[in-house]
Each structure stands twice: as structure tokens, then as C-alpha cells.
Design an enzyme around this catalytic site. Structure first.
Site, mmCIF file in Angstrom:
data_model
loop_
_atom_site.group_PDB
_atom_site.id
_atom_site.type_symbol
_atom_site.label_atom_id
_atom_site.label_comp_id
_atom_site.label_asym_id
_atom_site.label_seq_id
_atom_site.Cartn_x
_atom_site.Cartn_y
_atom_site.Cartn_z
ATOM 1 N N ASP A 1 10.810 10.261 17.891
ATOM 2 C CA ASP A 1 10.906 10.780 19.162
ATOM 3 C C ASP A 1 11.873 11.821 19.269
ATOM 4 O O ASP A 1 12.775 11.727 19.904
ATOM 5 C CB ASP A 1 11.183 9.885 20.333
ATOM 6 C CG ASP A 1 11.197 10.157 21.828
ATOM 7 O OD1 ASP A 1 10.662 11.539 21.902
ATOM 8 O OD2 ASP A 1 11.606 9.684 22.507
ATOM 9 N N SER A 2 11.570 13.090 18.637
ATOM 10 C CA SER A 2 12.451 13.989 18.315
ATOM 11 C C SER A 2 12.693 15.157 19.295
ATOM 12 O O SER A 2 11.719 15.209 19.995
ATOM 13 C CB SER A 2 12.354 14.458 16.961
ATOM 14 O OG SER A 2 11.208 15.277 16.957
ATOM 15 N N THR A 3 13.718 16.058 19.256
ATOM 16 C CA THR A 3 13.859 17.395 20.145
ATOM 17 C C THR A 3 13.073 18.330 18.964
ATOM 18 O O THR A 3 12.431 17.759 18.116
ATOM 19 C CB THR A 3 15.194 17.645 19.764
ATOM 20 O OG1 THR A 3 15.476 17.931 18.548
ATOM 21 C CG2 THR A 3 16.042 16.755 20.667
ATOM 22 N N GLU B 1 19.503 6.592 17.892
ATOM 23 C CA GLU B 1 19.823 7.760 18.372
ATOM 24 C C GLU B 1 21.197 8.490 18.002
ATOM 25 O O GLU B 1 22.151 7.582 18.132
ATOM 26 C CB GLU B 1 19.863 7.381 19.917
ATOM 27 C CG GLU B 1 20.419 8.456 20.707
ATOM 28 C CD GLU B 1 19.611 9.704 20.808
ATOM 29 O OE1 GLU B 1 18.363 9.583 21.081
ATOM 30 O OE2 GLU B 1 20.182 10.735 20.627
ATOM 31 N N GLY C 1 19.677 9.507 12.590
ATOM 32 C CA GLY C 1 18.324 8.958 12.062
ATOM 33 C C GLY C 1 17.915 9.422 10.691
ATOM 34 O O GLY C 1 17.420 8.506 9.951
ATOM 35 N N ASP D 1 16.749 8.667 25.793
ATOM 36 C CA ASP D 1 16.466 8.426 27.400
ATOM 37 C C ASP D 1 16.031 6.953 27.423
ATOM 38 O O ASP D 1 15.945 6.421 28.646
ATOM 39 C CB ASP D 1 15.585 9.657 27.843
ATOM 40 C CG ASP D 1 14.399 9.561 26.974
ATOM 41 O OD1 ASP D 1 13.353 8.635 27.112
ATOM 42 O OD2 ASP D 1 14.140 10.755 26.484
ATOM 43 N N GLN E 1 25.279 18.460 22.115
ATOM 44 C CA GLN E 1 24.481 19.455 22.573
ATOM 45 C C GLN E 1 24.625 19.680 24.247
ATOM 46 O O GLN E 1 25.301 18.871 24.841
ATOM 47 C CB GLN E 1 22.946 18.993 22.496
ATOM 48 C CG GLN E 1 22.592 17.399 22.738
ATOM 49 C CD GLN E 1 21.261 17.081 21.904
ATOM 50 O OE1 GLN E 1 20.632 17.670 21.218
ATOM 51 N NE2 GLN E 1 21.555 15.650 21.742
#
Ligand code: AG3
Length: 286
Positions: free
Chosen positions: A160-162, A110, A143, A90, A35
């Protein structure tokens, strides 16, 4: 619309509605294998991380997200020793989870090693040393494949995704949730990033439909993160028993005191209240 406003980062995630943040200094801009990654400094928010133009986190408001997606399931569970984080490159989620001394092991999966390396360098206050904690096992992998293949078990799983576009899309599928359920212990809980319901209602409905079929206790609770624009954000909740959600306020208060956490958003009272849903969100439930 054109996303080109000189000196500003324009997010056009939702149809007909956008967010603009001034880029006071651009610190990083590159394309990883997965990305487009950018970090810039903003007067109000501090450092801002965007992936494909969508705000992922800012040093100014990240706590409203990370605290609610970690402390709510962990303190509701009451004895979480093993935690799985999907995404979270992050390091902010790992940081909050590892603040619980009762947590013995955290696996963080991740997909993008670039995000981890980069965050350590440009957003060190977000991971705040979490990547050096010996309790953390950082796995760079998909994941969805991890949850399908692992035989490890967990008490709490945090997604904890986009948003469900690009690499994050598989983390919103029935198959993924089904595998997730299988790796939870009997009193296990899964929580998910489920978007801003005013803007992304069908995403929430989709996850809730899956949770309803899979979990004895299912629903969502709310947090409010200014840079996830468009109203409160829904966090999905699926639990194998209804005991965790039913935990009484005095018990949460005692657990919170025992954990000795210093928080800026989370309180046991906010935790309880976060499950109260406005009607427009209740109506999105299947
Ligand atoms: N991941 C959640 C980003 C969601 C943005 N979505 C939105 N604005 N609707 C955050 C990663 C922080 N660790």
C-alpha cells in the site's frame, strides 16, 4: 504550473494534467520527517489526506481502493492466515484485512510514525479501531529493509505504497520484489498499488516485468478511485501458483458469504471482472 490556487488543493502528479479539490477547512498541515502532510475537509469527499500534495486517501472514496487491494488476494487465496502490509499508515488496509476472522496475524510496516499517529487523530473512520486489534503488529521501519531482513513468512503481502517518488520509490524495485517473493509461502500472493496506467504506464510495465521474472502467475487487475485521477488504477498481482486467480466465481461467492463482509465496492463478480484488461493496459504488459 503553479500549484497555488487559493482555497484549493492542486495535485500536479502527471505531466499536463491535474486535479483540484476545494479545501473547505484545513485541519492539519505540517512537515513530518519524511513528507509534507495535509488534511482538509472537502464537500464531496469528506476528509482528504495529501502527502507532498498528492492525494493518498479520502474518507469518501477510500473503500474502492482498500477493499480491492485486500479482499481480492485474501478471498482468492482462500486460507490466508498471515498477511503483511507495507505502508498503509492510515490504517485503512489493516481495517479491511482484519475484517477476515480467518486472518490470524497482520504485520504492518510503515516508514512514517507521524502518518499513523496523525491518521488515528484526524482520520479515525479509516482505521476504525484496526490499530487496537491484537492480531496487528505495527512495525515502524523501512519496508524495503523489513522484507530484506525478516525471516517471517506470509500468505498474502499487500504493498500500500505512495507513488514511486520520494520514500515510496524503493517499493517499486526488482530487489524489493525479489525479497517479497522470498517471504511468501508456497501459495502466496503479492498485490501492489501500481498507479493509473493511462498516466503512469511505465510504472506498471516496470513492475510487470519484474513479476514476470519472479512469479508463476503475474498480471494486474483494476479498481477505480475518483481521487486517483486519470482513469482506472492498476493493482499488481504476483502469485506463486495460478490456482488463486483461477478460483471460480461460485467458490469466491461461497468464501465471501462465509466471511460475512459488508462491502461497498468489492463483490465476487467485480473481483472476477477486475482481471479483464482494456487493450491499452494489456499493451503495457511486457
Ligand atoms: N496509497 C496510494 C496513493 C496513490 C496515489 N497515486 C495516484 N494518484 N496516482 C494510498 C494509501 C491509502 N492507504
Amino acid at each position: 504550473m503553479s500549484n497555488d490556487v487559493p482555497g484549493w488543493s492542486v495535485e500536479a502528479l502527471h505531466d499536463g494534467y491535474g486535479q483540484m479539490l476545494r479545501e473547505d477547512t484545513v485541519l492539519y498541515d505540517s512537515q513530518t520527517a519524511h513528507q509534507r502532510l495535509r488534511v482538509f475537509e472537502n464537500a464531496k469527499l469528506g476528509r482528504v489526506l495529501t502527502l507532498d500534495g498528492v492525494v493518498q486517501t479520502t474518507t469518501g472514496d477510500e473503500y474502492m481502493y482498500h477493499e480491492m487491494l485486500s479482499h481480492v488476494p485474501i478471498l482468492a487465496h482462500g486460507a490466508a492466515r498471515r498477511v503483511l502490509i507495507i505502508g498503509g499508515g492510515d490504517g485503512g488496509m489493516a481495517r479491511e484485512v482484519l475484517r477476515h476472522s480467518t486472518v490470524e496475524h497482520v504485520t504492518m510496516v510503515e516508514i512514517d510514525a507521524g502518518v499513523v499517529d496523525f491518521s488515528k487523530e484526524y482520520l479515525p473512520s479509516i482505521s476504525a479501531g484496526a490499530f487496537n486489534d491484537p492480531r496487528l503488529d505495527l512495525v515502524i521501519a523501512d519496508g524495503a529493509a523489513f522484507v530484506r531482513d525478516t525471516d517471517r513468512k506470509y500468505d498474502v503481502m499487500i504493498v500500500d505504497s505512495t507513488d514511486p517518488i520520494g520514500p515510496g520509490e524503493v517499493l517499486f524495485t526488482n530487489t524489493f520484489y525479489d525479497h517479497a517473493r522470498a517471504l511468501l509461502n508456497d501459495d502466496g500472493i503479492i498485490v501492489t498499488q501500481n498507479g493509473v496506467p493511462f498516466m503512469q504506464g511505465s510504472e506498471l510495465t516496470g513492475t510487470m516485468r519484474a513479476f514476470k521474472a519472479l512469479f508463476a502467475d503475474w498480471g494486474c487487475y483494476l479498481t477505480h478511485v475518483p481521487t486517483y485521477a486519470g482513469g482506472p488504477m492498476a493493482l499488481g498481482w504476483g502469485a506463486k501458483s495460478d490456482a488463486a486467480r483461477a478460483t471460480e466465481l461460485p467458490v469466491l461467492q461461497a468464501r465471501f458469504a462465509e466471511a460475512a463482509l459488508k462491502t461497498r465496492y468489492y463483490t465476487p463478480e467485480v473481483h472476477k471482472a477486475a482481471f479483464a484488461l482494456p487493450n491499452y493496459i494489456r499493451e503495457l504488459m511486457p
